[in-house]
Design a protein around this motif. Structure first.
Motif, mmCIF file in Angstrom:
data_model
loop_
_atom_site.group_PDB
_atom_site.id
_atom_site.type_symbol
_atom_site.label_atom_id
_atom_site.label_comp_id
_atom_site.label_asym_id
_atom_site.label_seq_id
_atom_site.Cartn_x
_atom_site.Cartn_y
_atom_site.Cartn_z
ATOM 1 N N ALA A 102 23.908 70.685 56.434
ATOM 2 C CA ALA A 102 22.549 70.247 56.772
ATOM 3 C C ALA A 102 22.345 68.779 56.413
ATOM 4 O O ALA A 102 21.744 68.011 57.170
ATOM 5 C CB ALA A 102 21.528 71.124 56.052
ATOM 6 N N ASP A 124 9.575 77.235 61.393
ATOM 7 C CA ASP A 124 10.675 78.123 60.994
ATOM 8 C C ASP A 124 12.047 77.526 61.278
ATOM 9 O O ASP A 124 13.050 78.227 61.248
ATOM 10 C CB ASP A 124 10.543 79.481 61.695
ATOM 11 C CG ASP A 124 10.672 79.370 63.217
ATOM 12 O OD1 ASP A 124 10.632 78.232 63.744
ATOM 13 O OD2 ASP A 124 10.814 80.418 63.881
ATOM 14 N N TYR A 125 12.109 76.242 61.540
ATOM 15 C CA TYR A 125 13.380 75.619 61.922
ATOM 16 C C TYR A 125 14.372 75.622 60.766
ATOM 17 O O TYR A 125 14.061 75.222 59.647
ATOM 18 C CB TYR A 125 13.136 74.183 62.389
ATOM 19 C CG TYR A 125 14.403 73.457 62.780
ATOM 20 C CD1 TYR A 125 15.192 73.916 63.831
ATOM 21 C CD2 TYR A 125 14.820 72.322 62.087
ATOM 22 C CE1 TYR A 125 16.362 73.261 64.190
ATOM 23 C CE2 TYR A 125 15.981 71.654 62.445
ATOM 24 C CZ TYR A 125 16.752 72.136 63.497
ATOM 25 O OH TYR A 125 17.909 71.484 63.852
ATOM 26 N N THR A 126 15.589 76.096 61.038
ATOM 27 C CA THR A 126 16.688 76.034 60.080
ATOM 28 C C THR A 126 17.909 75.469 60.781
ATOM 29 O O THR A 126 18.043 75.584 62.001
ATOM 30 C CB THR A 126 17.021 77.418 59.485
ATOM 31 O OG1 THR A 126 17.346 78.325 60.553
ATOM 32 C CG2 THR A 126 15.852 77.977 58.686
ATOM 33 N N ARG A 131 22.972 77.694 57.826
ATOM 34 C CA ARG A 131 21.541 77.531 58.097
ATOM 35 C C ARG A 131 20.731 77.305 56.814
ATOM 36 O O ARG A 131 19.630 77.839 56.641
ATOM 37 C CB ARG A 131 20.994 78.734 58.868
ATOM 38 C CG ARG A 131 21.771 79.024 60.160
ATOM 39 C CD ARG A 131 21.068 79.972 61.081
ATOM 40 N NE ARG A 131 19.890 79.356 61.668
ATOM 41 C CZ ARG A 131 19.901 78.499 62.681
ATOM 42 N NH1 ARG A 131 21.050 78.129 63.220
ATOM 43 N NH2 ARG A 131 18.773 77.994 63.158
ATOM 44 N N GLY A 133 19.644 74.340 55.897
ATOM 45 C CA GLY A 133 18.660 73.283 56.125
ATOM 46 C C GLY A 133 17.336 73.858 56.575
ATOM 47 O O GLY A 133 17.296 74.808 57.348
ATOM 48 N N ASN A 134 16.237 73.293 56.079
ATOM 49 C CA ASN A 134 14.902 73.783 56.444
ATOM 50 C C ASN A 134 13.889 72.633 56.376
ATOM 51 O O ASN A 134 14.256 71.469 56.170
ATOM 52 C CB ASN A 134 14.493 74.941 55.518
ATOM 53 C CG ASN A 134 14.592 74.558 54.040
ATOM 54 O OD1 ASN A 134 14.532 73.380 53.687
ATOM 55 N ND2 ASN A 134 14.735 75.554 53.186
ATOM 56 N N ILE A 135 12.630 72.957 56.554
ATOM 57 C CA ILE A 135 11.581 71.935 56.558
ATOM 58 C C ILE A 135 11.531 71.194 55.219
ATOM 59 O O ILE A 135 11.380 69.965 55.178
ATOM 60 C CB ILE A 135 10.205 72.573 56.863
ATOM 61 C CG1 ILE A 135 10.211 73.245 58.238
ATOM 62 C CG2 ILE A 135 9.102 71.527 56.774
ATOM 63 C CD1 ILE A 135 10.488 72.323 59.391
ATOM 64 N N GLU A 136 11.674 71.930 54.131
ATOM 65 C CA GLU A 136 11.621 71.302 52.797
ATOM 66 C C GLU A 136 12.713 70.251 52.648
ATOM 67 O O GLU A 136 12.469 69.142 52.147
ATOM 68 C CB GLU A 136 11.763 72.375 51.719
ATOM 69 C CG GLU A 136 11.651 71.825 50.309
ATOM 70 C CD GLU A 136 11.774 72.903 49.239
ATOM 71 O OE1 GLU A 136 11.818 72.537 48.050
ATOM 72 O OE2 GLU A 136 11.842 74.098 49.611
#
Length: 309
Positions: A102, A124-126, A131, A133-136
């Protein structure tokens, strides 16, 4: 719109790149809202609006099961282009790409390669290897690498006003035959595409209603039955009636998609047509004889004309 299918095609970062990423299956109203935000922010920044998607679908590339696609590659590209986006990255996805972490994806691809200054992405994007990686993570890395992360609210379901618009919801509506309701989420009629092939030559000679028999290109097939449709051909656009299923009256158990194009006499064998599914008229019915079937088709055509006024 510029179409890029390999990251090596990018020779220099884009100016003030505003990016969104997704599978965009269906390019439905939720996707359209994301694309519109990207376009608007790109214009405000005097920059470049960019959408990134992948081919094939990541689940398939990893050998996992995935549902039938609402829009295959060519239609998805057409729809994204019609949104007004500047650049579409339609990148090959394989097991090697899936191994990119990510952090690498953000730093090396999004920021260094593409020149991302803003990302507009669903809640909800990863992404990235496993997977993780996320919004945070996007927001945290944005502070370090100098880009902004924008997470718009979901576009709500027009029927329930509680759930978000989703490809899953649209797919179920089409498979259940509710193509008129699917239109509310797509912003257009669900469309099937295919090549006109030689059929069993029964429509005109036996029934009095010649049909174009389609070799289906799309993966998502509406529920079997009879539909009011509009048909896009090389000769223009026309009204019609489509039958999807096994023609039970004839008893030959062969799946077909047959379209009677109203007031149409051109030869379109071997050409490709597009059929917009407007409204489901009825289930397939097994009639006692061809005369009864012909009479019902006459009624179907009349009803379709009324719907398609």
């Amino acid at each position: 719109m510029e179409l890029i299918e390999d990251l090596n095609q990018i020779k220099a970062p884009f100016n003030n790149a505003v990016v969104t990423i997704g599978n965009f299956d269906g390019v439905h109203k939720g996707h359209q809202a994301l694309l519109n935000q990207v376009i608007q922010r790109g214009a405000q920044a005097g920059g470049t609006s960019i959408a990134m998607t992948f081919e094939p679908h990541p689940l398939r590339a990893l050998g996992l099961s995935s549902p039938p696609l609402i829009t295959r590659r060519d239609q998805k590209i057409e729809l994204i282009e019609s949104s007004g986006i500047d650049v579409l990255l339609c990148l090959p996805f394989d097991k090697a790409f899936a191994q990119i972490s990510a952090q690498e994806f953000i730093k090396d691809i999004l920021v260094k390669k593409i020149g991302m200054k803003t990302i507009v992405i669903g809640p909800d994007y990863t992404f990235g290897k496993n997977r993780i990686g996320n919004i945070e993570l996007l927001k945290t890395k944005g502070e370090e690498l100098g880009y902004e992360t924008i997470v718009p609210d979901w576009i709500k379901d027009v029927e329930t006003d509680t759930k978000r618009i989703s490809s899953t919801r649209i797919r179920k509506l089409v498979m259940d035959g509710h193509v008129d309701r699917a239109k509310h989420y797509l912003g257009r009629f669900y469309q099937i595409r295919g090549k006109v092939i030689k059929g069993r030559k029964r429509g005109g000679s036996q029934l009095g209603f010649p049909t174009a028999n389609i070799k289906l290109y799309d993966e998502l097939c509406p529920k079997f039955g009879v539909y009011a449709v509009t048909v896009e051909t090389v000769h223009g656009n026309f009204k019609g009636v489509a039958n999807i299923g096994f023609s039970p009256t004839f008893g030959d158990e062969m799946f077909t998609i047959e379209v009677h194009i109203i007031d149409f006499k051109e030869d379109i064998y071997d050409s490709r047509i597009r059929v917009n599914m407007v409204e489901r008229l009825r289930d397939e019915i097994k009639f006692s004889n061809i005369e009864q079937l012909s009479d019902q088709i006459r009624k179907d055509v009349q009803k379709a004309k009324e719907i398609l006024k």
